[in-house]
Design a protein around this motif. Structure first.
Motif, PDB file in Angstrom:
ATOM      1  N   LEU A  77      24.977  43.603  35.785  1.00 47.17           N
ATOM      2  CA  LEU A  77      26.435  43.662  35.758  1.00 47.17           C
ATOM      3  C   LEU A  77      26.909  44.899  36.482  1.00 47.17           C
ATOM      4  N   CYS A  78      28.169  44.896  36.870  1.00 46.79           N
ATOM      5  CA  CYS A  78      28.782  46.103  37.422  1.00 46.79           C
ATOM      6  C   CYS A  78      30.289  45.994  37.285  1.00 46.79           C
ATOM      7  N   PHE A  79      30.960  47.135  37.323  1.00 46.25           N
ATOM      8  CA  PHE A  79      32.416  47.173  37.316  1.00 46.25           C
ATOM      9  C   PHE A  79      32.925  47.111  38.753  1.00 46.25           C
ATOM     10  N   GLY A  80      34.108  46.531  38.920  1.00 48.09           N
ATOM     11  CA  GLY A  80      34.681  46.459  40.252  1.00 48.09           C
ATOM     12  C   GLY A  80      36.052  45.816  40.194  1.00 48.09           C
ATOM     13  N   GLY A  81      36.439  45.177  41.296  1.00 48.40           N
ATOM     14  CA  GLY A  81      37.759  44.577  41.395  1.00 48.40           C
ATOM     15  C   GLY A  81      38.780  45.567  41.899  1.00 48.40           C
ATOM     16  N   PRO A  82      39.975  45.109  42.262  1.00 48.47           N
ATOM     17  CA  PRO A  82      41.009  45.984  42.835  1.00 48.47           C
ATOM     18  C   PRO A  82      41.372  47.176  41.957  1.00 48.47           C
ATOM     19  N   ARG A  83      41.274  47.006  40.631  1.00 44.88           N
ATOM     20  CA  ARG A  83      41.646  48.088  39.721  1.00 44.88           C
ATOM     21  C   ARG A  83      40.437  48.678  38.985  1.00 44.88           C
ATOM     22  N   GLY A  84      39.268  48.220  39.339  1.00 49.18           N
ATOM     23  CA  GLY A  84      38.048  48.775  38.758  1.00 49.18           C
ATOM     24  C   GLY A  84      37.759  48.346  37.341  1.00 49.18           C
ATOM     25  N   ASN A  85      38.536  47.409  36.810  1.00 48.72           N
ATOM     26  CA  ASN A  85      38.377  47.010  35.411  1.00 48.72           C
ATOM     27  C   ASN A  85      37.825  45.595  35.268  1.00 48.72           C
ATOM     28  N   ARG A  86      37.240  45.053  36.332  1.00 45.99           N
ATOM     29  CA  ARG A  86      36.648  43.720  36.260  1.00 45.99           C
ATOM     30  C   ARG A  86      35.138  43.850  36.167  1.00 45.99           C
ATOM     31  N   LEU A  87      34.562  43.146  35.214  1.00 44.58           N
ATOM     32  CA  LEU A  87      33.119  43.164  35.046  1.00 44.58           C
ATOM     33  C   LEU A  87      32.533  41.981  35.807  1.00 44.58           C
ATOM     34  N   PHE A  88      31.676  42.283  36.781  1.00 37.82           N
ATOM     35  CA  PHE A  88      30.964  41.249  37.518  1.00 37.82           C
ATOM     36  C   PHE A  88      29.580  41.087  36.898  1.00 37.82           C
ATOM     37  N   ILE A  89      29.182  39.851  36.684  1.00 36.41           N
ATOM     38  CA  ILE A  89      27.972  39.542  35.928  1.00 36.41           C
ATOM     39  C   ILE A  89      27.058  38.642  36.750  1.00 36.41           C
ATOM     40  N   THR A  90      25.821  39.082  36.976  1.00 37.49           N
ATOM     41  CA  THR A  90      24.819  38.221  37.600  1.00 37.49           C
ATOM     42  C   THR A  90      24.028  37.556  36.486  1.00 37.49           C
ATOM     43  N   ALA A  91      24.129  36.233  36.400  1.00 34.58           N
ATOM     44  CA  ALA A  91      23.538  35.499  35.287  1.00 34.58           C
ATOM     45  C   ALA A  91      22.773  34.284  35.818  1.00 34.58           C
ATOM     46  N   THR A  92      21.481  34.429  35.949  1.00 31.09           N
ATOM     47  CA  THR A  92      20.573  33.368  36.372  1.00 31.09           C
ATOM     48  C   THR A  92      21.025  32.742  37.695  1.00 31.09           C
ATOM     49  N   THR A  93      21.710  31.606  37.661  1.00 26.28           N
ATOM     50  CA  THR A  93      22.070  30.906  38.897  1.00 26.28           C
ATOM     51  C   THR A  93      23.483  31.208  39.366  1.00 26.28           C
ATOM     52  N   SER A  94      24.229  32.028  38.634  1.00 26.87           N
ATOM     53  CA  SER A  94      25.667  32.165  38.896  1.00 26.87           C
ATOM     54  C   SER A  94      26.148  33.608  38.859  1.00 26.87           C
ATOM     55  N   ILE A  95      27.365  33.770  39.395  1.00 26.38           N
ATOM     56  CA  ILE A  95      28.105  35.034  39.297  1.00 26.38           C
ATOM     57  C   ILE A  95      29.357  34.767  38.471  1.00 26.38           C
ATOM     58  N   TYR A  96      29.573  35.577  37.444  1.00 30.13           N
ATOM     59  CA  TYR A  96      30.742  35.467  36.585  1.00 30.13           C
ATOM     60  C   TYR A  96      31.542  36.767  36.659  1.00 30.13           C
ATOM     61  N   SER A  97      32.788  36.692  36.212  1.00 30.44           N
ATOM     62  CA  SER A  97      33.572  37.916  36.072  1.00 30.44           C
ATOM     63  C   SER A  97      34.546  37.773  34.917  1.00 30.44           C
ATOM     64  N   VAL A  98      34.933  38.901  34.358  1.00 35.54           N
ATOM     65  CA  VAL A  98      35.931  38.933  33.292  1.00 35.54           C
ATOM     66  C   VAL A  98      36.638  40.287  33.354  1.00 35.54           C
ATOM     67  N   ALA A  99      37.942  40.286  33.131  1.00 34.14           N
ATOM     68  CA  ALA A  99      38.708  41.525  33.133  1.00 34.14           C
ATOM     69  C   ALA A  99      38.591  42.234  31.790  1.00 34.14           C
ATOM     70  N   LEU A 100      38.459  43.546  31.844  1.00 34.91           N
ATOM     71  CA  LEU A 100      38.371  44.378  30.648  1.00 34.91           C
ATOM     72  C   LEU A 100      39.508  45.383  30.618  1.00 34.91           C
ATOM     73  N   ASN A 101      39.540  46.186  29.563  1.00 33.52           N
ATOM     74  CA  ASN A 101      40.535  47.253  29.458  1.00 33.52           C
ATOM     75  C   ASN A 101      39.937  48.630  29.709  1.00 33.52           C
ATOM     76  N   VAL A 102      38.743  48.649  30.321  1.00 28.24           N
ATOM     77  CA  VAL A 102      38.079  49.905  30.666  1.00 28.24           C
ATOM     78  C   VAL A 102      37.553  49.795  32.099  1.00 28.24           C
ATOM     79  N   ARG A 103      37.240  50.955  32.657  1.00 26.37           N
ATOM     80  CA  ARG A 103      36.704  51.012  34.020  1.00 26.37           C
ATOM     81  C   ARG A 103      35.342  51.690  34.008  1.00 26.37           C
ATOM     82  N   SER A 104      34.690  51.655  35.135  1.00 23.35           N
ATOM     83  CA  SER A 104      33.381  52.285  35.285  1.00 23.35           C
ATOM     84  C   SER A 104      33.478  53.788  35.108  1.00 23.35           C
ATOM     85  N   ALA A 105      32.370  54.394  34.732  1.00 23.46           N
ATOM     86  CA  ALA A 105      32.318  55.857  34.587  1.00 23.46           C
ATOM     87  C   ALA A 105      32.402  56.547  35.938  1.00 23.46           C
TER      88      ALA A 105
END
Length: 303
Positions: free
Chosen positions: A274-302
């Protein structure tokens, strides 16, 4: 495409302010063999990630366009960026850690220790002083699936550090069965390392270990930080509040800076990284087996 409304498993009330209940877990792309190594390039607004068995590195833009960034990729696994914005990659196939310049020039940073080839560098992080830490388990040489089958030539499965000044490779931690994901606390005084040895030995605990670092990067002490209760830990990231987000078999597990499980984001495929990213840095990108997922959070990367 969007998955069903994400299922947040709240274990501790401190998890609630970190998540956005109205945000959906989105499947951004699928059809890969085994996704890994996500890294966000804010200056280009795109995600790079590895599709290890396919021997290629992919790129995903915010409008959903997927393309090949590099093929062959040396069976790339973990990726990050250094403080100059360059791509740093762990390659199973070449058994090396490499740096890619903006113009595409590729330089080998490490491929041996004490005169013998590395096992198969897996994950990598870069400190603010330029020191590069990487793990060296044997996954890439166990078979021809994620690299090239070979006998290990290192006596241990180490966590290495590349000196930012002279480039010397030094084994800093030598007692892991299979060291995997890496992360640093916001103040860079705590190093987190995932133990994924349970992938081939049920007797190995699925834990994340923490190591106190001195100002010059020496290990001062270590302890068991957290235990993964579903599957094993792989890739990890730390947010700006010091919480650690770890991959697991059932999704993403979030731990407080003290190691308390706060909650989970459940994902329909086994998560590798996983990693943080997106235009505002608060989207979690997830590498999961055969797919890429994302979800917005209320926190950003360190970082």
């Amino acid at each position: 495409m969007s998955c069903a409304t994400p299922i947040y498993q709240i274990v501790d009330p401190r998890f609630r302010p970190l998540i956005q209940p109205n945000a959906h877990l989105r499947q951004l792309a699928t059809g890969f063999e085994w996704t890994e190594g996500p890294v966000w390039f804010a200056d280009h607004q795109l995600l790079l990630f590895s599709d290890i068995p396919s021997d290629r590195m992919m790129r995903l833009t915010m409008d959903g366009q997927v393309g090949v960034f590099r093929a062959p990729s040396g069976y790339s696994n973990g990726n990050t960026r250094d403080r100059q914005g360059r791509l740093v990659t762990c390659e199973h196939g070449t058994r090396s850690v490499t740096c890619t310049e903006p113009d595409g020039t590729r330089t080998v940073l490490a491929d041996s220790y004490q005169g013998r080839p590395l096992n198969s560098p897996n994950d990598v992080i870069v400190q603010s002083n330029g020191a590069i830490w990487f793990t060296d388990p044997t996954y890439g040489i166990l078979s021809d699936y994620e690299g090239y089958e070979a006998e290990p030539e290192q006596a241990h499965h180490n966590v290495f550090r590349i000196d930012p000044g002279c480039g010397e490779v030094e084994a800093m931690i030598t007692d892991f069965v299979q060291p995997n994901g890496l992360a640093l606390s916001p103040d860079e005084r705590t190093l987190y390392v995932a133990e994924s040895g349970s992938s081939h030995d049920d007797g190995v605990p699925s834990i994340i270990r923490a190591f106190a670092l001195s100002e010059d990067g020496r290990i001062e002490k270590d302890w068991t930080f957290a235990t993964i209760d579903k599957g094993l830990p792989d890739g990890m990231r730390v947010d700006s509040q010091g919480n650690l987000w770890s991959s697991a078999a059932d999704g993403i597990h979030c731990f407080s800076p003290e190691g308390t499980l706060l909650g989970k984001i459940l994902v329909p495929e086994v998560v590798a990284n996983l990693c943080f990213g997106g235009p505002r840095g608060n989207r979690l990108f997830i590498t999961a087996t055969t797919s890429i997922y994302s979800v917005a959070l209320n926190v950003r990367s360190a970082v």
